[in-house]
Design a protein around this motif. Structure first.
Motif, mmCIF file in Angstrom:
data_model
loop_
_atom_site.group_PDB
_atom_site.id
_atom_site.type_symbol
_atom_site.label_atom_id
_atom_site.label_comp_id
_atom_site.label_asym_id
_atom_site.label_seq_id
_atom_site.Cartn_x
_atom_site.Cartn_y
_atom_site.Cartn_z
ATOM 1 N N ASP A 160 0.713 -1.212 -0.024
ATOM 2 C CA ASP A 160 0.020 0.247 0.003
ATOM 3 C C ASP A 160 0.789 1.080 0.015
ATOM 4 O OD1 ASP A 160 -2.233 -1.576 -0.051
ATOM 5 O OD2 ASP A 160 -2.690 -1.238 2.214
ATOM 6 N N ARG A 161 2.145 1.136 -0.117
ATOM 7 C CA ARG A 161 2.920 2.321 0.168
ATOM 8 C C ARG A 161 4.170 2.039 -0.838
ATOM 9 N NH1 ARG A 161 5.076 4.082 5.756
ATOM 10 N NH2 ARG A 161 3.622 2.488 6.356
ATOM 11 N N ASP A 162 4.606 3.612 -1.250
ATOM 12 C CA ASP A 162 5.415 3.548 -2.137
ATOM 13 C C ASP A 162 7.001 3.547 -1.485
ATOM 14 O OD1 ASP A 162 7.487 4.244 -4.058
ATOM 15 O OD2 ASP A 162 6.123 5.546 -5.381
ATOM 16 N N HIS A 194 7.155 -1.439 -3.956
ATOM 17 C CA HIS A 194 6.848 -2.111 -3.085
ATOM 18 C C HIS A 194 7.496 -3.187 -2.369
ATOM 19 C CE1 HIS A 194 2.703 -0.672 -3.846
ATOM 20 N NE2 HIS A 194 2.758 -1.225 -5.150
ATOM 21 N N ALA A 195 8.905 -2.866 -2.430
ATOM 22 C CA ALA A 195 9.791 -3.720 -1.977
ATOM 23 C C ALA A 195 11.346 -2.903 -1.562
ATOM 24 C CB ALA A 195 10.273 -5.209 -2.718
ATOM 25 N N THR A 212 2.919 -5.896 9.126
ATOM 26 C CA THR A 212 2.379 -4.728 9.433
ATOM 27 C C THR A 212 0.958 -4.054 8.652
ATOM 28 O OG1 THR A 212 3.182 -4.004 7.030
ATOM 29 C CG2 THR A 212 4.840 -3.815 8.812
ATOM 30 N N GLY A 213 0.272 -5.179 8.348
ATOM 31 C CA GLY A 213 -1.035 -5.078 7.874
ATOM 32 C C GLY A 213 -1.186 -5.091 6.188
ATOM 33 N N SER A 214 -0.012 -4.565 5.622
ATOM 34 C CA SER A 214 -0.018 -4.328 4.465
ATOM 35 C C SER A 214 1.448 -4.700 3.746
ATOM 36 C CB SER A 214 -0.172 -2.801 3.772
ATOM 37 O OG SER A 214 0.796 -1.881 4.494
ATOM 38 N N HIS A 259 2.594 -12.114 0.442
ATOM 39 C CA HIS A 259 1.580 -11.588 -0.947
ATOM 40 C C HIS A 259 0.760 -10.609 -0.305
ATOM 41 C CE1 HIS A 259 -1.244 -14.849 0.372
ATOM 42 N NE2 HIS A 259 0.080 -15.176 0.996
ATOM 43 N N ARG A 260 -0.159 -10.086 -1.484
ATOM 44 C CA ARG A 260 -1.236 -9.180 -1.188
ATOM 45 C C ARG A 260 -2.293 -9.827 -0.253
ATOM 46 N NH1 ARG A 260 -1.000 -4.690 -3.769
ATOM 47 N NH2 ARG A 260 0.483 -4.504 -5.585
#
Length: 608
Positions: free
Chosen positions: A11-13, A43-44, A155-157, A213-214
């Motif tokens: 969810d974050r860049d 995403h990584a 972390t949730g995402s 994974h997502r």
């Protein structure tokens, strides 16, 4: 051998989180003093600190696999894979092309060929992360015996991960919170798999892959000990153990930097040194204390000094040997203690065992980058005295706790009883023991002592050895030294685990199989020697210095550990003048000092 850290977030860049990520990677500097690297995409983010051992020039990380200008996968890797040459040949036969001589590239190419299943083909000690760009999935993979550490926090995402908790805590996204369960784990010598003490952290369990994974975070097992019938006779069994050890040591001698052996004069380290010496000149090291040999006082734990046996082995094998002599001032040095705490991230110090091990590794590192160790032989071959103690064998708890008694509980006798009652450590240990027993594989028809000793062996190989391997990894890597442990080769572990207890003790002694398999290499004095643990200082001034620290702690009104103490008992402990010669007599006092330093340095919040 290195330190790794990383972050996956769907969810974050993460390209906008470079400063935070950089601080996470920097915490691993002690594990990798030779080089630093990072790879960051949307995403990584994968980071690496390197201790260069194989292919000094070509093994830089994170390592990227590309095809036609397109990135396929990225690897950040810690450890050594000892069968990488065979795997490389197989992968070349499957069309893969290599740019380096490193085992890192072999692991990356193995992932491209077999996916996360590549772990089943690796022989070694490793903890690594692969970001599959094509699938946008992260895989965290740890070796079968848990030689190399790997932690993560969901972390949730996504997840944060690192070789040590400090890398994750440095992100600021995970708070250093410890619950009652975490405290009970930290105050008992049980080493529950996946438990990381801190509330939101987990360890990747040995022999497992964690897929991120997502849809979430999914642990998957790829290896575990299995119960299998043992059909070899005694002579064949001895020969097989000898051949496996010989092959394992030969594999683990591969290095492009200076390599040595840690030699205590006991059977385990002497055997490893002997197999190494059979293949060429060996540099060896042992640890001693000022005045230790001359003033040695025998006790139940250590009936004799190591020095004469070290001399016998060095003379017999012709090693290039150095004895590293430690001073009490070094052991009691606050700076050294702080370094040990920083390496551990937890107050798990056992008397001066941790500090002396750290100082030994630091001294060895000045002359060598890689060292072989005899760790895990006692767990594998039944070397500890509680393997042969009727009460411990037939008890209803972890056998080592029967022998260690209440001293195995950190701060025993000094911590406030009401606080300990809240934790219910006896109940916690019962629960963990029941869980551990339930995991033991059963062999059809196996009963009585043989079945019980399989249980005890399994408890050691999945619990106690984890505690010891983690300690050795942290102390060595804090010194920039890679320590290899041949007795943890999974082929040897699988074979010996399934060897009947009657064979392991065929001559009525501990570690009969190992003695028989290595007797051709060693002097008779060492082959016949009884088990003697790693030495601790017997200098009475050491305990005086420790008690002075406790007195200073009690005089500090802001000491964070103070509310957890039995003030009267702690004051009495600080006022004592005797000098216990074993580490368990010192453990409560030193544990309290370490707990105080940890609570302060890590700004820990206790929730219970």
């Amino acid at each position: 051998m290195c330190g790794i850290a990383g972050w996956a977030d769907f969810d974050r860049d993460l390209r906008g989180e470079l400063a935070t990520f950089g601080k996470m990677v920097d915490t691993m500097e002690c594990r990798g003093p030779d080089a630093e690297g990072a790879w960051v995409d949307r995403h990584a983010a994968l980071g690496h600190r390197r201790l260069a051992v194989i292919d000094i020039e070509g093994g830089t990380q994170p390592m990227v696999a590309e095809e036609d200008g397109r990135t396929l996968a990225v690897l950040t890797y810690s450890g050594e894979v000892y069968n990488f040459l065979e795997l490389r040949r197989e992968l070349e036969g499957r069309g893969h092309r290599f740019r380096t001589r490193s085992d890192t590239e072999v692991v990356l190419r193995a992932y491209l060929e077999w996916g996360a299943g590549c772990a089943e083909r690796l022989n070694g000690m490793y903890a690594f992360a692969v970001w599959d760009v094509r699938k946008e999935e992260l895989f965290l993979i740890r070796d079968r015996m848990g030689i190399k550490p790997l932690y993560y926090a969901a972390t949730g995402s996504g997840v944060l991960f690192g070789s040590e908790p400090k890398a994750i805590l440095e992100s600021g996204l995970v708070a250093p919170v410890v619950t009652a369960e975490g405290m009970a784990e930290a105050l008992s010598v049980v080493k529950t798999p996946t438990h990381a003490i801190y509330r939101d952290l987990r360890e990747v369990r040995p022999g497992h892959v964690v897929r991120v994974h997502r849809g979430g975070v999914t642990p998957q097992r790829y290896w575990a000990l299995e119960a299998r019938p043992h059909t070899d006779d005694l002579d064949t069994t001895i020969a097989t153990v000898r051949d496996l050890l010989s092959d394992t040591v030969e594999r683990q001698l591969v290095s492009d930097v200076p390599l040595s052996s840690l030699l205590s004069g006991g059977l385990d380290s002497s055997a490893i040194t002997g197999f190494a010496a059979a293949r060429g000149p060996v540099r060896s090291f042992d640890v001693d204390y000022v005045g230790y040999t001359e003033n040695f006082r025998p006790n139940a734990m250590r009936p004799e000094s190591d020095a004469p046996y070290v001399t016998d082995v060095v003379r017999h094998l012709g090693t290039d040997h150095a004895s590293l002599v430690l001073h009490t001032e070094q052991l009691a040095d606050p700076g050294v203690r702080a370094a040990v705490l920083r390496a551990r991230d937890l107050p798990l110090s056992v008397s001066d065992l941790d500090t002396s091990l750290y100082l030994l590794f630091r001294a060895v590192r000045e002359r060598s980058t890689v060292a072989l160790s005899g760790e895990a032989a006692d767990e594998l071959f039944g070397g500890y005295r509680w393997f042969h103690d009727e009460e411990a064998v037939h008890g209803d708890t972890f056998p080592w706790l029967v022998v260690m008694g209440p001293n195995a509980q950190g701060g025993g006798g000094i911590m406030d009883q009401a606080f300990l009652d809240k934790l219910d450590i006896p109940g916690y240990i019962r629960q963990r023991y029941s869980e551990a027993l339930a995991e033991v594989p059963v062999l059809a028809g196996e009963t009585g002592l043989e079945r019980r000793m399989r249980e005890i062996n399994h408890l050691h190989l999945t619990r106690l050895v984890q505690w010891l391997l983690d300690r050795k990894d942290r102390m060595s890597m804090a010194s920039g030294l890679e320590v290899r442990v041949p007795f943890c080769d999974h082929r040897l572990v699988e074979y010996v685990f399934n060897t009947p207890w009657a064979m392991k003790t065929f001559d009525g002694r501990e570690k009969s199989l190992l003695r028989a398999a290595t007797s051709h290499l060693l002097p008779r004095s060492v082959v016949e020697r009884k088990k003697s643990p790693y030495p601790v200082t017997q200098d009475p001034t050491y305990m005086q210095a420790v008690r002075e620290e406790l007195r200073a702690l009690l005089a500090d009104p802001d000491a964070p550990v103070a509310p957890l103490l039995d003030r009267e008992a702690a004051t009495a402990a600080a006022a004592r003048t005797d000098s216990p010669t074993g580490e368990w007599g010192r453990y409560p006092v030193e544990s309290v000092i370490q707990w105080n330093a940890w609570l302060k340095r890590y700004n820990v919040t206790l929730e219970f």
